[in-house]
Scaffold this active site. Structure first.
Site, PDB file in Angstrom:
ATOM      1  CG  HIS A   9      43.739  35.213  43.011  1.00 24.85           C
ATOM      2  ND1 HIS A   9      43.702  33.836  43.093  1.00 24.85           N
ATOM      3  CD2 HIS A   9      43.536  35.657  44.266  1.00 24.85           C
ATOM      4  CE1 HIS A   9      43.493  33.460  44.332  1.00 24.85           C
ATOM      5  NE2 HIS A   9      43.380  34.554  45.071  1.00 24.85           N
ATOM      6  NE  ARG A  60      46.302  34.411  46.693  1.00 22.86           N
ATOM      7  CZ  ARG A  60      46.968  34.797  47.788  1.00 22.86           C
ATOM      8  NH1 ARG A  60      48.296  34.760  47.788  1.00 22.86           N
ATOM      9  NH2 ARG A  60      46.315  35.184  48.861  1.00 22.86           N
ATOM     10  CD  GLU A  87      41.699  36.704  50.647  1.00 24.76           C
ATOM     11  OE1 GLU A  87      41.059  37.689  51.070  1.00 24.76           O
ATOM     12  OE2 GLU A  87      41.201  35.817  49.920  1.00 24.76           O
ATOM     13  CG  HIS A 182      43.770  38.655  46.950  1.00 23.51           C
ATOM     14  ND1 HIS A 182      44.605  37.582  46.706  1.00 23.51           N
ATOM     15  CD2 HIS A 182      44.522  39.768  46.732  1.00 23.51           C
ATOM     16  CE1 HIS A 182      45.806  38.032  46.358  1.00 23.51           C
ATOM     17  NE2 HIS A 182      45.778  39.338  46.369  1.00 23.51           N
ATOM     18  N   GLY A 183      39.497  37.410  46.997  1.00 22.79           N
ATOM     19  CA  GLY A 183      38.105  37.254  47.383  1.00 22.79           C
ATOM     20  C   GLY A 183      37.646  38.238  48.429  1.00 22.79           C
TER      21      GLY A 183
END
Length: 247
Positions: A9, A60, A87, A182-183
């Site tokens: 994101h 997000r 996440e 997400h990461g």
């Protein structure tokens, strides 16, 4: 040829404020909106035309996907949302400033909580109003599926089964799929696809809003992977993520 695009994101409001976010639902910053729009323009210019998409339950990531698909005139395609793409849950750290936590607990301890493979941050108590068990998004999950904290290993364990049962199956059928997440959830997919060790995966930095392309043959053997976009901009963003991890 099967083509998978992973998209972290765009910058969120809490990314900008250097706060731990995890499962807390925050929106994109103005920069994050611009990053998502640019991702869509880049993918359109390169001729991508996704047949379906996946994202998490968090705004997000959902908004990043919407903005990206809007640029590609693909808002009409099916979108599948799952908590498994959320996440990593940062426990009691969620909402707190990363620099202030480093000053309180020491940089080494906070770095362990943030980046170690199997050491989670302190968990949220079950009665903490921030606990996801009170969020209606997760009311259909079993209690053991709702975390009060997670390390990367836990994120990997919840996303890989979904990759195997859903995303990879759809990719074989439809040939082009995008996943906006997400990461850490994307890091889990990358770890599996590239067979990266537990030690090495914690050093992988995924830049916000930069499409990450994976190409597979018909047997789903990985042929290549690369970030898409301006090389200088990609490197700048990777370095920014790495530097943020040190703050």
């Amino acid at each position: 040829m099967n083509r998978l695009v992973l998209l972290r994101h765009g910058e969120s409001t809490w990314n900008r404020e250097n706060r731990f976010t995890g499962w807390t639902d925050v929106d994109l910053s103005e920069q994050g909106i611009a990053e998502a729009i640019q991702a869509g323009k880049t993918l359109l210019e390169l001729g991508f035309s996704f047949k379906l998409a996946y994202t998490s339950y968090l705004t997000r990531a959902i908004r990043t996907l919407w903005l990206t698909l809007e640029q590609m005139d693909l808002l009409w395609i099916p979108v599948y949302k799952t908590w498994r793409l959320n996440e990593k849950h940062y426990g009691t750290l969620q909402g707190l400033n990363k620099k202030e936590m480093a000053e309180q607990y020491g940089e080494e301890q906070v770095l362990i909580w943030r980046r170690s493979y199997d050491v989670p941050p302190p968990p949220l108590p079950d009665d903490d109003p921030r606990h996801p068990r009170f969020d209606k998004r997760y009311e259909d999950l079993r209690p053991e599926q709702i975390p009060g904290t997670e390390a990367l290993i836990h994120t990997v364990k919840r996303i890989v089964p979904y990759w195997l049962s859903d995303i990879s199956v759809a990719l074989r059928e439809h040939k082009e799929v995008i996943v906006a997440a997400h990461g850490n959830s994307l890091r889990g997919i990358v770890k599996y696809l590239k067979n990266i060790s537990d030690q090495e995966i914690v050093g992988l930095n995924l830049p916000t809003g930069i499409p990450y392309l994976f190409e597979f043959d018909d047997e789903m053997n990985l042929l290549k992977d690369e970030f898409i976009g301006d090389p200088e901009e990609i490197q700048r963003k990777i370095e920014a993520v790495a530097d943020q991890g040190k703050k």
